[in-house]
Motif scaffolding. Structure first.
Motif, PDB file in Angstrom:
ATOM      1  N   ARG A 240      42.833  90.422   9.908  1.00 32.97           N
ATOM      2  CA  ARG A 240      41.983  91.486   9.331  1.00 32.97           C
ATOM      3  C   ARG A 240      42.637  92.850   9.507  1.00 32.97           C
ATOM      4  N   GLU A 241      43.246  93.064  10.665  1.00 30.45           N
ATOM      5  CA  GLU A 241      43.910  94.336  10.940  1.00 30.45           C
ATOM      6  C   GLU A 241      45.057  94.589   9.957  1.00 30.45           C
ATOM      7  N   ILE A 242      45.802  93.540   9.651  1.00 30.03           N
ATOM      8  CA  ILE A 242      46.925  93.656   8.724  1.00 30.03           C
ATOM      9  C   ILE A 242      46.443  93.675   7.271  1.00 30.03           C
ATOM     10  N   GLN A 243      45.145  93.422   7.087  1.00 26.95           N
ATOM     11  CA  GLN A 243      44.523  93.425   5.759  1.00 26.95           C
ATOM     12  C   GLN A 243      45.053  92.292   4.875  1.00 26.95           C
ATOM     13  N   SER A 244      44.972  91.083   5.439  1.00 20.97           N
ATOM     14  CA  SER A 244      45.273  89.906   4.636  1.00 20.97           C
ATOM     15  C   SER A 244      44.156  89.730   3.605  1.00 20.97           C
ATOM     16  N   LEU A 245      44.361  88.804   2.686  1.00 14.38           N
ATOM     17  CA  LEU A 245      43.351  88.531   1.660  1.00 14.38           C
ATOM     18  C   LEU A 245      42.338  87.495   2.130  1.00 14.38           C
ATOM     19  N   GLY A 246      42.203  87.373   3.428  1.00 12.60           N
ATOM     20  CA  GLY A 246      41.270  86.412   3.997  1.00 12.60           C
ATOM     21  C   GLY A 246      41.993  85.371   4.824  1.00 12.60           C
ATOM     22  N   SER A 247      41.297  84.837   5.813  1.00 15.44           N
ATOM     23  CA  SER A 247      41.878  83.813   6.676  1.00 15.44           C
ATOM     24  C   SER A 247      40.821  82.768   6.992  1.00 15.44           C
ATOM     25  N   PHE A 248      41.279  81.551   7.289  1.00 16.43           N
ATOM     26  CA  PHE A 248      40.352  80.439   7.488  1.00 16.43           C
ATOM     27  C   PHE A 248      41.038  79.325   8.260  1.00 16.43           C
ATOM     28  N   ILE A 249      40.228  78.407   8.792  1.00 21.33           N
ATOM     29  CA  ILE A 249      40.758  77.207   9.438  1.00 21.33           C
ATOM     30  C   ILE A 249      41.210  76.251   8.347  1.00 21.33           C
ATOM     31  N   SER A 250      42.385  75.666   8.511  1.00 21.50           N
ATOM     32  CA  SER A 250      42.870  74.669   7.557  1.00 21.50           C
ATOM     33  C   SER A 250      42.270  73.315   7.900  1.00 21.50           C
ATOM     34  N   GLY A 251      41.435  72.789   7.004  1.00 23.84           N
ATOM     35  CA  GLY A 251      40.766  71.522   7.277  1.00 23.84           C
ATOM     36  C   GLY A 251      39.927  71.599   8.530  1.00 23.84           C
ATOM     37  N   ALA A 252      40.097  70.619   9.406  1.00 31.38           N
ATOM     38  CA  ALA A 252      39.375  70.616  10.676  1.00 31.38           C
ATOM     39  C   ALA A 252      40.110  71.389  11.761  1.00 31.38           C
ATOM     40  N   GLY A 253      41.283  71.956  11.432  1.00 34.74           N
ATOM     41  CA  GLY A 253      42.072  72.674  12.407  1.00 34.74           C
ATOM     42  C   GLY A 253      43.032  71.732  13.124  1.00 34.74           C
ATOM     43  N   PRO A 254      43.813  72.285  14.041  1.00 40.42           N
ATOM     44  CA  PRO A 254      43.795  73.654  14.561  1.00 40.42           C
ATOM     45  C   PRO A 254      44.654  74.652  13.782  1.00 40.42           C
ATOM     46  N   THR A 255      45.340  74.203  12.708  1.00 38.52           N
ATOM     47  CA  THR A 255      46.129  75.139  11.908  1.00 38.52           C
ATOM     48  C   THR A 255      45.218  76.179  11.265  1.00 38.52           C
ATOM     49  N   LEU A 256      45.696  77.415  11.214  1.00 39.22           N
ATOM     50  CA  LEU A 256      44.985  78.519  10.577  1.00 39.22           C
ATOM     51  C   LEU A 256      45.814  79.018   9.406  1.00 39.22           C
ATOM     52  N   ILE A 257      45.151  79.555   8.395  1.00 38.04           N
ATOM     53  CA  ILE A 257      45.856  80.060   7.218  1.00 38.04           C
ATOM     54  C   ILE A 257      45.336  81.446   6.848  1.00 38.04           C
ATOM     55  N   ALA A 258      46.262  82.331   6.530  1.00 33.20           N
ATOM     56  CA  ALA A 258      45.919  83.646   5.972  1.00 33.20           C
ATOM     57  C   ALA A 258      46.509  83.730   4.570  1.00 33.20           C
ATOM     58  N   LEU A 259      45.790  84.344   3.666  1.00 31.68           N
ATOM     59  CA  LEU A 259      46.268  84.558   2.304  1.00 31.68           C
ATOM     60  C   LEU A 259      46.905  85.939   2.209  1.00 31.68           C
ATOM     61  N   MET A 260      48.046  86.005   1.512  1.00 31.40           N
ATOM     62  CA  MET A 260      48.724  87.282   1.345  1.00 31.40           C
ATOM     63  C   MET A 260      49.305  87.392  -0.059  1.00 31.40           C
ATOM     64  N   PRO A 261      49.352  88.617  -0.607  1.00 32.19           N
ATOM     65  CA  PRO A 261      50.047  88.795  -1.885  1.00 32.19           C
ATOM     66  C   PRO A 261      51.527  88.457  -1.710  1.00 32.19           C
ATOM     67  N   LEU A 262      52.098  87.849  -2.710  1.00 37.30           N
ATOM     68  CA  LEU A 262      53.499  87.442  -2.651  1.00 37.30           C
ATOM     69  C   LEU A 262      54.421  88.604  -2.304  1.00 37.30           C
ATOM     70  N   ASP A 263      54.141  89.776  -2.859  1.00 38.47           N
ATOM     71  CA  ASP A 263      55.046  90.910  -2.648  1.00 38.47           C
ATOM     72  C   ASP A 263      54.885  91.581  -1.286  1.00 38.47           C
TER      73      ASP A 263
END
Length: 301
Positions: A240-263
């Motif tokens: 959130r601090e870096i201003q990603s496009l949102g973040s979430f748990i991948s499936g049941a976890g424990p991997t996490l994913i953040a969305l970012m613009p390609l550029d």
């Protein structure tokens, strides 16, 4: 011989619990050769990766499919190749194995199965289609398993968004992650998720990326699973601090994913990697893109 390549997947994407999944450009590889006899051999390219046949889901799915066609006596050499998708990390490792096994069986059956039948058998084995559907078809898929049928449709995921994938050095089984979920939900939680899921699908079509951080929020599974994942809250806070496009748990976890613009993908890494070094657990950070093709294969004569 058939060479099969199955992509990793991420399910739920925040509010799409057990209904939404997408395919990622990380792969597991399997090959299979026909035999003239009824001998069934499992060959591991990397012996250190070998697991017992009784828990090898590729073999389980292969035999499950052959049994449906009364062809259980067919022999084969199953070659377990390069496996890049880590097990028990929320990146669809079981789905890749099941799908690979059914594709291998389809080769033995002279390609008697349609993709819809492959999806149905995979769903029967996996229990729900959120991971197996994108593994087969690619892209993002929304699906439902009802009355013995899998209803599904593709959601076109934009290619100018990349996935920043945080993979920890510890596992979390899907069964353990499911045990912490409540048996019932109140109407506020249901409305919360329905509004986010609808908005998420629309945001992707209209490219309203500014709304994605809100759209990937969840009230059904993430609040209960986050305590099982050490440092997850800290990583989400940093996203959130870096201003990603949102973040979430991948499936049941424990991997996490953040969305970012390609550029802005490279900038994200430079800001995040020093932070990850301060955490108790070891996390690897990978940049993955949406996989559009799903499972692919080639046949050698």
């Amino acid at each position: 011989m058939i060479n099969i390549k199955v992509p990793a997947t991420s399910a739920n994407i925040g509010p799409g619990f057990d209904t939404l999944g997408l395919a990622l450009n990380m792969f597991n590889h399997v090959a299979l050769s026909k035999r003239a006899d009824s001998i069934k051999r499992i060959i591991w390219e990397t012996p250190d990766d070998a697991i017992d046949d009784s828990i090898n889901l590729v073999k389980t799915a292969l035999e499950y499919t052959l049994e449906k066609y009364n062809r259980s006596t067919l022999g084969y050499d199953l070659i377990m190749g390069q496996c890049d998708v880590p097990m028990s990390r929320g990146l669809g490792s079981s789905a890749t194995a099941i799908v690979a096994g059914i594709y291998a069986a389809n080769y033995l059956l002279d390609f008697a199965l349609s993709k819809e039948e492959i999806l149905l058998y995979a769903t029967e084995l996996e229990g729900h289609p959120d991971n197996v559907a994108p593994a087969i078809f690619g892209d993002m898929v929304i699906s439902s398993y009802t009355e013995g049928k899998v209803i599904h449709d593709r959601v076109i995921f934009p290619e100018d968004i990349v996935f920043k994938v945080f993979i920890p050095d510890f596992e979390l089984s899907t069964s353990a992650a499911r045990k912490v979920l409540p048996k019932t939900y109140n109407i506020q939680q249901c409305v919360f998720n329905m509004s986010r899921l609808g908005l998420l699908i629309n945001c992707l079509y209209t490219k309203r990326y500014d709304l994605l951080p809100f759209a990937v929020e969840d009230a059904v599974h993430q609040p209960y699973r986050l305590p099982l994942i050490q440092s997850a809250e800290l990583i989400f806070e940093k996203c959130r601090e870096i201003q990603s496009l949102g973040s979430f748990i991948s499936g049941a976890g424990p991997t996490l994913i953040a969305l970012m613009p390609l550029d802005h993908a490279d900038t994200f890494d430079k800001q995040f990697e020093p932070f990850l070094a301060t955490l108790e657990s070891k996390w690897s950070l990978k940049t993955l893109t949406i996989n559009k093709s799903g499972t692919t294969y080639s046949v050698e004569s």
